[in-house]
Write a protein that holds these residues in place. Structure first.
Motif, PDB file in Angstrom:
ATOM      1  N   ARG A 148       1.925   0.686 -11.940  1.00 12.02           N
ATOM      2  CA  ARG A 148       1.136   1.804 -11.491  1.00 12.02           C
ATOM      3  C   ARG A 148       1.748   3.056 -12.511  1.00 12.02           C
ATOM      4  N   TYR A 170       9.938  -1.961   1.255  1.00  9.54           N
ATOM      5  CA  TYR A 170       9.443  -0.548   0.617  1.00  9.54           C
ATOM      6  C   TYR A 170       9.779  -0.366  -0.981  1.00  9.54           C
ATOM      7  N   TYR A 225       6.040  12.197  -3.084  1.00  5.56           N
ATOM      8  CA  TYR A 225       5.609  10.943  -3.915  1.00  5.56           C
ATOM      9  C   TYR A 225       5.025   9.883  -3.101  1.00  5.56           C
ATOM     10  N   GLN A 226       3.851  10.536  -2.267  1.00  5.05           N
ATOM     11  CA  GLN A 226       3.110   9.423  -1.450  1.00  5.05           C
ATOM     12  C   GLN A 226       2.575   8.304  -2.256  1.00  5.05           C
ATOM     13  N   ASP A 227       1.973   8.599  -3.496  1.00  2.00           N
ATOM     14  CA  ASP A 227       1.476   7.387  -4.375  1.00  2.00           C
ATOM     15  C   ASP A 227       2.691   6.434  -4.913  1.00  2.00           C
ATOM     16  N   ARG A 228       3.961   6.977  -4.779  1.00  2.00           N
ATOM     17  CA  ARG A 228       5.041   6.115  -5.178  1.00  2.00           C
ATOM     18  C   ARG A 228       5.945   5.509  -4.180  1.00  2.00           C
ATOM     19  N   LEU A 270       5.785   2.946  -2.003  1.00  2.00           N
ATOM     20  CA  LEU A 270       4.917   1.702  -1.329  1.00  2.00           C
ATOM     21  C   LEU A 270       5.481   0.911  -0.377  1.00  2.00           C
ATOM     22  N   THR A 291       5.104  -1.348  -8.397  1.00  2.00           N
ATOM     23  CA  THR A 291       5.517  -0.092  -8.638  1.00  2.00           C
ATOM     24  C   THR A 291       5.369   0.073 -10.034  1.00  2.00           C
ATOM     25  N   SER A 331       1.799   6.048   4.608  1.00  2.00           N
ATOM     26  CA  SER A 331       1.215   7.322   5.307  1.00  2.00           C
ATOM     27  C   SER A 331       2.127   7.750   6.418  1.00  2.00           C
ATOM     28  N   ARG A 356       0.629  -1.017   0.076  1.00  3.00           N
ATOM     29  CA  ARG A 356       0.061   0.011   0.057  1.00  3.00           C
ATOM     30  C   ARG A 356       0.745   1.292   0.020  1.00  3.00           C
ATOM     31  N   PRO A 357       0.313   2.485  -0.273  1.00  4.22           N
ATOM     32  CA  PRO A 357       1.254   3.700  -0.393  1.00  4.22           C
ATOM     33  C   PRO A 357       1.434   3.911   1.132  1.00  4.22           C
TER      34      PRO A 357
END
Length: 163
Positions: free
Chosen positions: A111, A72, A56-59, A61, A108, A24, A21-22
């Motif tokens: 996406r 990660y 880069y929160q969505d990138r 992982l 990765t 947090s 998951r991304p």
């Protein structure tokens, strides 16, 4: 219709007890601990991981089992958005050999086409044969070598995945 060349087989985000998951903001202390464990000589400082999360929160992982982070992957886009760089990939040593780094990379890469990415670059330590084998199996090819890339005595191989 063939799959996009940057997309190896699409893995599910659930892998046994692990979930990809991304990251947090709550993950930052665990991410710093993990990065320090994985890359003691080149760990990102807290403030850099903080800024990567913002940018880069969505990138960014993470591999999570519900109680702890175990790996990660971090990618970033170039200014033109057509190229991505893998800035980090790692799995806790006790979990290596289970295909978890492959799954992080596959997720990765899965996406990136949505962002218009046409090539992905990374560097790897020349002696890291396990990582080189993984990257080659995902379609990355050697583009050269850079002496002292991370400073004196820290050479890197440059690999790319293109379509």
């Amino acid at each position: 219709m063939s799959a996009h060349p940057l997309v190896p087989l699409s893995p599910p985000s659930e892998i046994g007890p692990f979930h990809i998951r991304p990251a947090s903001e709550d993950d930052l202390p665990a991410l710093v601990r993990l990065d320090t464990e994985l890359f003691p000589d080149f760990a990102y400082p807290y403030f850099v991981l903080r800024q990567f999360l913002d940018l880069y929160q969505d990138r960014l992982l993470v591999l999570d089992d519900g109680s702890s982070l175990h790996g990660y992957a971090l990618s970033a886009l170039s200014a033109d958005g057509r190229t991505s760089w893998i800035l980090g990939l790692g799995v806790a040593e006790r979990l290596r050999g289970r295909g978890l780094a492959r799954r992080l990379m596959q997720e990765t890469l899965r996406r990136l086409p949505a962002d218009g990415v046409h090539e992905v670059w990374l560097t790897v330590e020349p002696a890291n044969t396990a990582a080189i084998t993984l990257y080659h199996s995902l379609g990355f090819t050697r583009q050269g070598a850079r002496k002292d890339y991370f400073g004196p005595g820290h050479d890197r191989l440059l690999l790319a995945l293109r379509h």
